[in-house]
Each structure stands twice: as C-alpha cells, then as structure tokens.
Write an enzyme that holds these catalytic residues in place. Structure first.
Site, short mmCIF file in Angstrom:
data_model
loop_
_atom_site.label_atom_id
_atom_site.label_comp_id
_atom_site.label_asym_id
_atom_site.label_seq_id
_atom_site.Cartn_x
_atom_site.Cartn_y
_atom_site.Cartn_z
N ASP A 170 0.81 -1.22 0.00
CA ASP A 170 0.00 0.00 0.00
C ASP A 170 0.85 1.27 0.00
O ASP A 170 0.42 2.31 0.50
CB ASP A 170 -0.96 0.04 1.21
N LYS A 182 2.34 2.04 -5.21
CA LYS A 182 3.01 1.48 -6.39
C LYS A 182 2.27 1.79 -7.67
O LYS A 182 2.87 1.96 -8.73
CB LYS A 182 3.16 -0.04 -6.23
N GLY A 235 -3.90 -4.38 -4.21
CA GLY A 235 -4.70 -3.31 -4.77
C GLY A 235 -3.85 -2.10 -5.11
O GLY A 235 -3.03 -1.68 -4.31
N HIS A 236 -4.05 -1.56 -6.31
CA HIS A 236 -3.35 -0.35 -6.73
C HIS A 236 -4.38 0.71 -7.07
O HIS A 236 -5.34 0.43 -7.79
CB HIS A 236 -2.49 -0.62 -7.97
N GLN A 274 1.75 -6.15 -3.04
CA GLN A 274 2.09 -6.15 -1.61
C GLN A 274 3.41 -5.43 -1.35
O GLN A 274 3.67 -4.41 -1.97
CB GLN A 274 2.12 -7.58 -1.05
#
Length: 427
Positions: free
Chosen positions: A13, A16, A40-41, A223
């Site tokens: 988080d 990225k 999640g991005h 991650q």
C-alpha cells in the site's frame, strides 16, 4: 537491457500504482509477477480514480502492453469484472497478455481460505479470504490448476478430482461443510476458456524477445517486501515473493537482465492485517495519518494500521532487494505536524538494534527509537521541483534517504498523476 523492477519497500500500500503509472508512458510492457487480487493499486488520472486489484497498472497507459506473468494466481471472475469495468470507462484492454502457466484460483480455493481463517480464530493471519494462499499451496503441492489446463477438459477434470479428494475430506470432517462437486467446478472453469483465449500467451518468450529488442519492461510487484513469504514478517505474510527476486521467477526473466530496482516508500508506514508493527500509533496522530492519507485498503476496504516512518525496515528492503532507487510517496500527508518522529532503531531487551532482527520473537517485542525532525505547514501539492519544497520538507527527505541506503529519485506530493517531483529519471 532496460528491465526495471518496481516494488513495495514496506508492508504494501505504498503507492506502487502511482509510480507504475508515472513510468507507464515510457515503458513498452508492465508485468505483474506475483500475487493475485489480494493486491490493490489506486491510480488517479486527471479527475478519474481507478482501483486495480489484479491487472497491471500499465493497462491505463496507451501503447503499453500489460502482462500477467506465470507467478500470478488468477481468479477469472475478478479478472473479467475488472476488464469489463475498464472497458465501460473507455479503457482499451485488448493488449493484455496472460501466461498460460499462471495458476487459477478455483471456487474451492476461496472456500478453503475463508473457513480456515475463521477456524484459526485469534491466531488468524489476516488474509483477504480470496483464495490466494490455498492456490499457492496447491501449486507447491502439484495439484494446482493452470490457465492452460482449461483447454484440455480431460486434464482439467483429473486435476480437480485430485485436488478435491483431500479438500472434501477436510471440508466435511474438519470444518463441517458440504463437499464440493467436481463436475460443478469443471463446468465453471471451462466457462472461462473461450473468454480467456485471446489473452493467453507464452509470456516468458514474449518478454525475453522484447528485452532482446531493447524494449523497456517494467516488473510490478504486489504487496511489499515485509510481506514476502521468505523475507517478510512470517507467518504474517503473503504467499508469494514480492521482493525483486520474485520478478525473475514470476516472469521467467533472468537476473542479469534486470537493470534497476525501485522501491516505493510511503513517507510514514502502514500495514493491513495482523502481525508486528513497531511504529504503529494508537493515538490522535495515528487517526490523523489514516484520515488525511485516506488509509483504507483498495482490495479489502479495511482501515490500515498507521505509524511513523521506520528506517530500519527501509534499510532491510534496500538490502534484500538490491534497491537502486526509492520513490517516496504521500509526503504531503505529513504537512501540519510541528515535529515528525522517525524510527531510526529498535530497543529489544534493553539493547539498541539498528538492523531488522531475524528472530520473530525479537521483532515482535521491538520498541521504536525515535529521532525528531522539524515539520512544515506549507502546502506542497503544487511543488514541481525539489527546491519548491519547504526547507524542512527537503531536510526530511534527505534524512530518510540517508537512513534508508538508496537515493530518493521521485517524491509524491499528492494523489494525482501530475503531483510528482522527479529528481532523477528512472529510465
């Protein structure tokens, strides 16, 4: 050979998606090499916000080919939900490539993940419940389902039968759940075969040929370093290798072809899920970081645990990844604090420790040793160069750079695509 790895240098988080998107217009391929839809991005383009869980961030960059590598685990339902959502918003997703060797997250993997986590109770890991861990376990146990298996019904049926032989025993006798029918699973998976077909490719060949042709390839980790199955805070980790070495195995590209490794650092620290977190805050400062930083998991929707910057884990990330650069994100969130604590070492059993302890017990009991740095009150979101930042903000960045062991080559001063200060080009 211009191959770059971009990865999280904390617990994930870190931003990225923003970093990948910054480079997206300059690279030819963006490759996810591990993880699944537990990552999640968030990418902000203009006034549009995109939440990506499985797809590479490069899918938002015209001219860039997004690739899902062999090290990724793919939930077909999530994949097509994401693709349909982007298509409805006018994003061209036709260039996506998916490795035929990537493993499929089956319905029974999701079921096993959820019931196992509930069964653990207080000892739970904090998984996303999306079947990631059980799918990687099947891969290692050699009963996994790969994308290419969807094109041979006989092999697919045999593999599902083999996997469910043991799993149904566990589900019915240990967890008191109903057995899962082989035919039902096979039918569901075969239903994705035709839809997946246009995207399936020998991505190892494609990527190596691209590098031979001097194409720019960006490998994007999900991650973060401290969630790596081998090098993270085990057992509170993910089931794959987000570290730089994972790019080689997860995409089929040799280490001699990697030219740069970029670590993404948040200007403070966050974590989702269970596990030790030395700088975690339980006070008003922690709530302020969470509120101002919008610290809610893109995939899980869970509030992130927040704490001050930890230079010990930053140094560790530099070492295990061979980092050449850092991208520091969310510097703007720290605006308004008179003083900003930075963890420079730990105290463990009365002793000062400046490197990450290898012992799980020691890390669990580590107490942060803080150095106070002066804060700033000026709005930095419009800064276009390092010299535009307030002097104290400049000093904060320089201090983090010195403590972390690699140059900070870019700074995020806001969520937008254009709210980034580039100090040194990554290309």
């Amino acid at each position: 050979m211009p191959a770059l790895v971009l990865l999280g240098a904390q617990w994930g988080d870190e931003g990225k998606g923003k970093a990948t998107d910054l480079l997206g217009g300059s690279v030819d391929y963006v490759v996810r090499y591990q993880g699944g839809n537990n990552a999640g991005h968030t990418v902000v383009v203009g006034d549009q916000k995109y939440a990506l869980h499985l797809l590479p961030s490069g899918i938002l960059s015209p001219g860039c080919t997004p690739v899902i590598g062999n090290g990724v685990v793919v939930d077909p339902s999530v994949l097509f939900s994401e693709l349909n959502g982007l298509n409805e918003r006018g994003v061209d997703t036709s260039k996506l490539l998916i490795s035929g060797n990537a493993h499929i997250i089956t319905p029974y993997n999701v079921t096993v993940d959820k019931v196992t986590e509930r069964f653990l109770g207080k000892r739970k890991i904090g998984t996303t419940g999306r079947g990631i861990g059980p799918t990687y376990a099947d891969k290692i146990n050699r009963v996994g389902i790969r994308v290419q298996d969807l094109y041979d019904e006989s092999i697919l049926t045999q593999k599902v039968e083999a996997a469910l032989d043991a799993k149904n025993q566990i589900l019915t006798k240990l967890y008191n759940r109903r057995a899962i029918a082989v035919d039902q699973v096979v039918e569901e998976l075969l239903g994705y075969a035709d839809k997946l077909q246009p995207y399936v490719a020998d991505t190892v060949l494609v990527l190596n040929q691209a590098l031979e042709q001097d194409k720019v390839v960006l490998f994007e980790g999900g991650q973060g370093t401290l969630l790596d199955i081998d090098h993270g805070t085990y057992p509170f980790v993910t089931s794959s290798n987000p570290t730089a070495g994972g790019a080689c195995t997860g995409a089929g590209v040799g280490p001699t072809k990697i030219s740069r490794v970029i670590g993404i650092l948040k200007a403070y620290t966050t974590r989702v899920g269970s596990g030790p977190f030395p700088t975690e805050l339980f006070d008003e400062d922690g709530e302020a970081l969470r509120r101002i930083g919008g610290e809610r998991g893109v995939t899980t929707g869970r509030d992130r645990r927040c704490g001050w910057f930890d230079a010990v884990i930053a140094r560790y990330a530099t070492r295990v990844n061979g980092l050449t650069d850092f991208f520091l994100t969310k510097l703007d969130v720290l605006t308004g604090w008179e003083q900003i604590p930075v963890c420079v070492a730990y105290e463990i059993d009365g002793k000062r420790v400046e490197e990450l302890p290898y012992s799980q017990s020691d890390f669990h009991h580590a107490k942060p040793v803080y150095e106070m740095l002066p804060g700033w009150s000026e709005d930095i979101s419009k800064a276009k160069s390092f010299s535009d930042l307030p002097k104290n903000a400049q000093a904060y960045v320089k201090a983090l750079e010195e403590m972390s062991g690699a140059p900070i080559s870019a700074i995020g001063v806001g969520p937008g695509r254009d709210e980034t200060i580039e100090i040194n080009s990554f290309l």
